[in-house]
Design an enzyme around this catalytic site. Structure first.
Site, PDB file in Angstrom:
ATOM      1  N   GLU A 758      -9.824  -3.757   5.499  1.00 27.85           N
ATOM      2  CA  GLU A 758      -8.830  -3.026   6.298  1.00 27.85           C
ATOM      3  C   GLU A 758      -8.755  -1.657   5.646  1.00 27.85           C
ATOM      4  OE1 GLU A 758      -7.138  -2.895   9.307  1.00 27.85           O
ATOM      5  OE2 GLU A 758      -6.906  -5.025   8.828  1.00 27.85           O
ATOM      6  N   CYS A 792      -1.275   3.029   6.661  1.00 29.98           N
ATOM      7  CA  CYS A 792      -2.593   3.267   7.250  1.00 29.98           C
ATOM      8  C   CYS A 792      -2.482   3.446   8.756  1.00 29.98           C
ATOM      9  CB  CYS A 792      -3.594   2.178   6.883  1.00 29.98           C
ATOM     10  SG  CYS A 792      -2.890   0.561   6.802  1.00 29.98           S
TER      11      CYS A 792
END
Ligand SMILES: Cc1cc2nc3c(=O)[nH]c(=O)nc-3n(C[C@H](O)[C@H](O)[C@H](O)COP(=O)(O)OP(=O)(O)OC[C@H]3O[C@@H](n4cnc5c(N)ncnc54)[C@H](O)[C@@H]3O)c2cc1C
Length: 1013
Positions: A758, A792
């Site tokens: 990720e 993020c």
């Protein structure tokens, strides 16, 4: 200071509150029957009336249950603010062509509604190009030729609709239009449209508009009697951009003087000045504002200060008691407008989202009606201090008030209704009883109508609403007028705590806007405000440990949060040797993970203190993070399949930006599948990881199945990811590190070992000219700046359609100015520090460069101490100009032309990242188009683009932003288990996945290097 009951939004038992309220109505069976009969008579009279009200007629034909009703509302809401022809046409086509206007033709008793239907049907026919052949071509031609005509016709229709709901666009025109009703004995309370100011400029503009309106209305005052004079209604949210509990101090310092000034003006004119009631999480704060204003000696002797009380809130009675006591203490007379409440849907949703155990509003409509009667009784008993104003369009409620007030003179209270609603009923009552009636009338530009209109539609569109029932002749008058006490049945709305039952308990939420929850949080975290924590490797065998490292608070570097003894290379090897898969029965694994979740919840104080002091997180972020971690544990426990077998040793490498949630999620997923986990928390946040892992071990995870190896990437991370004994890596962090790991794995690990990565993103958002600027700005601010931009998922590149860009950016800068930077320990802080000195330096250098290039559009000031970076807006020509992901509060903005939407999407896709994407538009087709075109993991429409929810909004990206199953999604645990039969196919898939990630990552980094060469 107001009394304690106002501080408790959610009652322990709704049933008990309702039982008490029934008693407080003081109505026996005979009274109830009399009221119901009177109400049924009213209903029959209203139905027999020759002039139905517009709202009723409109709802009868186009309720929210029809596609056309919804389309019409969307159009009315958005069209008038769209400045450009291209988008206007797209919106009209989107809303009108798919709907079946023909079925409404000629149905309505109202010529206005019928004429609109004709116009819309014809437009829909012309716009619908779906038909093949000559007709289709012809329609296409007409459409092309006729676009400007269609545009202006639909625009006019929408203006006409706006006119029905708004009394006038200016206070003068409204007063002129209201003169007719005044001549018939009605009075007005004018409401200046617009609320929820986003910026100080907006708030000051609203304040000036209110002041001007008060002057104008003052001219219409006929004498000293407040009851006979027109008045004004104001919303506190319009007068202050941050009217919220978290900003209590600023609200009392800055909002109170504004309200006082307006109240003095109104007092001088001898008119009513009314504070509207808004959301329940502002109730306690509103009481403090009201008290502060009311104490002003200049208001002595003026009886026109009014407060709205919402009967749907279980605190309505407490609010009235407090108002009465305050009036007594300050020797004032007040007006109290009793309403049922206009934010019901919002309140229910908010509490569910927060994971709370109950609701701050009643869940059954009958409970609200009962509360209204009980509180009407209470108000009527306070007439020495309070002038009651009963605002309702419901015949039963009116009949109940009339019965209860029978012994009092009709001058001791008044009825109220909204402009365009309940006209006939109040005409009938006014004529028959001689009671006073005031009309609440919105004033302002039609394009500002939205929030008001939506509330009206939501409250009246519901089947249970009176307005909806009265137009439905199939419902007998007696049923419409049923006594709510007789009809009351508890209604089971699922509270936030039970949303995922029976599979799992939802994480317990707290409402940081509610004083008792805040007090509980403070009591829990307070003892750890200065604690010096300690962390070291957690291993199944003894560790050697390296030189201790001090962990400091990024907001106050002299606050030592703790000390870490990091793992050494030797510790990594020893841990790998000691690691053993967790061979407990699936049910036991699930029980242990659930136990860990409970332990997490029990350790809230430690977690909150650490998340703030070690990771710089503010209270709402602490709340979100702890809940997400707890949800991961329970959700993955529920995903355990007895047929699963573990892969073996899994390495979990987590980042500092979600030091608890991602750390826990990775580990819980791997443990659920029975793997042996070797976890490396981020260098910056080992203390919170230590606490979390300790609780998992305490819950019963064997020490050989979970070992935590804190330390730096070069030592611990590298040693872990290149060891052939490792069977897979779960990683969240930068794309560059993912590349390094990928290489190490490819060289050393077995070919099938998965890398679930990720990574970062260059997340974009598109705002077109149909978007509601206030809503878009709120979501942009949250997406770009919450958590100091260190998510993020955060918004990095905002594309604004050029036609609205100036206004939107001006509002955005204003909204930024209202943000508060500081120590995240305090609730008032919106933006805390970035994680460490290196991050701060890197971001500041980036911004300095942009400043040198004169691309900085707006920048705040950061505190001098600590690792703070001021939120900033940087202009760029397009996403292609962004050199890299800047992990902080830096928002890039780009203007785009309406016709270039497809190019914008291409440009975003071309960067190769694919994490989150935001879209603000009212055009449904556009949503579809964007969803299909964008290659991203999570796409958010008309909301912010941060904050995934385990189980309901799984999170994960594609392309350069990551690979593998989404975290918090149904496939995560299975992916961490050994491949199931047909292993050949499965292994190939994984190998292919890995190859694909490798290729993507390689391309991305190469591209990046090239651009930065
Ligand atoms: C003059 C005036 C001023 C107003 N000012 C305000 C204000 O400042 N703040 C504000 O919030 N509202 C205000 N309102 C709006 C008012 O709250 C709504 O008009 C009112 O709720 C509609 O009530 P009713 O008696 O006409 O209709 P009804 O149909 O009898 O009641 C509808 C109401 O019932 C409640 N309800 C619906 N479903 C449920 C359920 N399942 N459980 C519990 N309750 C339910 C909701 O409050 C809904 O609005 C004002 C209204 C008027 C007339």
């Amino acid at each position: 200071m107001h009394n304690a009951p106002l501080n408790f939004p959610i009652p322990p038992s709704e049933a008990q509150v309702v039982a008490d309220l029934i008693a407080q109505t003081g109505l026996d069976a005979a009274d109830r029957a009399k009221i119901a009969a009177r109400a049924a008579g009213l209903v029959r009279d209203i139905r027999a009336s020759a002039k139905p009200g517009l709202m009723e007629v409109f709802l009868a034909e186009y309720g929210l249950s029809t596609d056309e009703g919804v389309a019409l509302m969307c159009l009315a809401e958005a069209l008038l603010r769209v400045p450009d022809a291209i988008t206007m046409d797209a919106l009209i086509e989107d809303k009108i062509s798919p709907s079946d206007w023909g079925v409404h033709l000629g149905h309505s008793a109202s010529p206005m509604v019928n004429a609109s239907t004709w116009a819309l049907m014809l437009t829909g026919r012309v716009l619908n190009e779906g038909e093949p052949g000559v007709t289709g071509h012809l329609r296409a031609a007409v459409k092309r030729l006729g676009e400007p005509v269609i545009r202006s016709a639909v625009g006019r229709a929408m203006k006409e609709m706006g006119r029905q709901f708004v009394l006038g666009e200016t206070i003068q025109s409204a007063m002129k239009r209201g003169a007719g009703m005044e001549a018939r004995g009605y009075t007005y309370s004018y409401d200046m449209l617009g609320e929820a100011a986003r910026t100080e400029q907006d708030a000051l503009r609203y304040q000036a508009a209110y002041a001007t309106a008060i002057e104008a209305i003052g001219l219409g005052c006929k004498g000293d009697d407040i009851r006979a004079n027109p008045g004004i209604s104001v919303k506190l949210s319009a007068l202050y951009a941050r009217y919220e509990e978290s900003q209590r101090e600023r609200v009392l310092q800055e909002l109170v003087p504004r309200v006082s000034k307006l109240a003095r003006l109104a007092a001088r004119r001898g008119m009513g000045f009314n504070i509207d009631a808004e959301e329940q999480d502002r109730l306690a704060l509103s009481a403090d504002v009201i008290e502060a204003v009311l104490a002003d000696p200049a208001l002595e002797g003026w009886d026109g200060f009014g407060v709205v009380v919402q009967a749907y809130g279980p605190r309505a009675g407490a609010m009235i008691d407090w108002l009465n006591a305050t009036a007594e203490r300050l020797d004032r007379k007040l007006m109290v407008r009793l309403v049922k409440g206009a934010y019901w849907d919002t309140e229910i949703k908010r509490t569910q989202v927060l994971g709370l155990a109950g609701f701050p509003v009643f869940t059954a409509k009958t409970a609200t009606d009962i509360s209204y009667m009980a509180n009407a009784r209470k108000l009527l008993g306070m007439s020495d201090r309070i002038y009651p104003q009963f605002a309702t369009h419901n015949a039963h409620t009116v009949a109940a008030v009339l019965e209860m007030a029978e012994a009092m003179g009709v001058d001791s209270y008044e009825f109220q209704r909204l402009h365009g609603m309940g006209e006939q009923m109040h005409d009938l009552v006014h004529a028959a009883e001689g009671t006073r009636c005031r009309i609440y009338a919105p004033v302002g530009a039609h394009r500002d109508l939205l929030a008001y209109l939506v509330r009206r539609l939501l409250e009246n569109g519901a089947n249970s609403s009176f307005v909806n029932q009265i137009v439905d002749e199939a419902v007998p008058a007696e049923v419409v007028a049923t006594c709510p006490i007789e009809a009351h049945k508890p209604r089971g709305i699922t509270p936030g705590t039970d949303l995922f039952a029976p599979e799992r308990a939802n994480s317990i939420g707290r409402d940081v806007m509610a004083a008792p929850d805040r007090a509980a949080i403070d009591a829990a975290r307070g003892p750890f405000r200065t604690t010096v924590f300690a962390a070291s490797p957690l291993m199944a065998v003894a560790h050697a440990g390296g030189a201790p490292v001090i962990i400091a608070n990024p907001a106050q570097p002299d606050d030592i949060v703790g000390q870490l003894v990091p793992a050494t290379g030797g510790d990594v090897a020893a841990a790998l040797a000691a690691a053993q898969v967790w061979d407990a029965a699936p049910a036991e694994r699930a029980a242990v993970l659930n136990e860990a979740a409970d332990l997490y919840e029990a350790n809230l104080g430690r977690f909150f203190a650490l998340l703030t002091r070690e990771a710089g997180k503010g209270l709402p972020d602490c709340e979100g993070e702890l809940r997400e971690a707890v949800d991961f544990l329970r959700y993955y426990a529920a995903r355990i399949d007895p047929a699963m077998t573990p892969r073996g040793r899994l390495v979990c490498i987590s980042p500092w930006n979600f030091p608890l949630a991602i750390f826990t999620g990775q580990i819980a997923g791997a443990l659920a599948a029975g793997n042996a986990v070797l976890a490396k928390p981020a260098e910056q946040t080992p203390l919170v990881a230590h606490l979390a892992a300790g609780l998992m071990l305490q819950a019963g995870v064997p020490a050989t199945a979970l070992q935590v190896l804190p330390g730096d990437g070069a030592t611990v991370g590298a040693a872990l990811t290149r060891d052939p004994r490792v069977d897979g890596v779960v990683f969240t962090g930068s794309t560059e590190t993912a590349m390094v790991i990928r290489r190490a794995m490819a060289e050393n690990l077995a070919p099938g070992a998965p890398l679930i990565a990720e990574t970062g993103g260059l997340n974009a958002m598109i705002v077109d000219s149909t978007a509601l600027p206030e809503q878009a700005v709120r979501d942009i601010v949250a997406s770009a700046f919450q958590s100091a931009g260190q998510r993020c998922s955060a918004l990095r590149c905002l594309y604004v359609q050029e036609d609205i860009a100036d206004n939107l950016l001006q509002m955005l800068c204003g909204a930024m100015d209202a943000l508060h930077l500081g120590d995240p320990w305090h609730l008032a802080t919106d933006i805390g520090p970035v994680i460490d000195a290196a991050a701060a330096q890197d971001i500041r250098a980036y911004v300095s460069q942009a400043r040198r290039e004169r691309r900085v559009l707006h920048e705040l000031r950061a505190p001098d101490t600590g690792f703070f970076v001021a939120p900033v807006i940087v202009e760029v020509g397009g996403i292609a100009d962004m050199p890299r992901e800047v992990f902080g509060p830096v928002l890039h903005v780009v203007r785009f032309k309406a016709r270039d939407l497809a190019k914008v999407m291409e440009a975003v896709n071309a960067r190769g990242y694919g994490l989150t994407f935001g879209l603000h538009t009212r055009i449904d087709n556009r949503v579809q188009e964007v969803v299909e075109a964008m290659r991203v993991g999570n796409l958010y429409v008309n909301r912010n683009q941060i904050g995934a929810v385990v189980g309901s909004q799984p999170f994960g990206g594609e392309g350069l932003s990551g690979t593998g199953p989404k975290a918090g999604g149904p496939d995560y645990v299975a992916r961490l288990a050994a491949p199931v039969p047909a292993p050949v196919v499965s292994d190939q898939t994984q190998a292919a996945d890995l190859a694909a990630v490798q290729a993507e990552l390689a391309k991305g980094v190469a591209g990046w290097r090239h651009r930065n060469a």
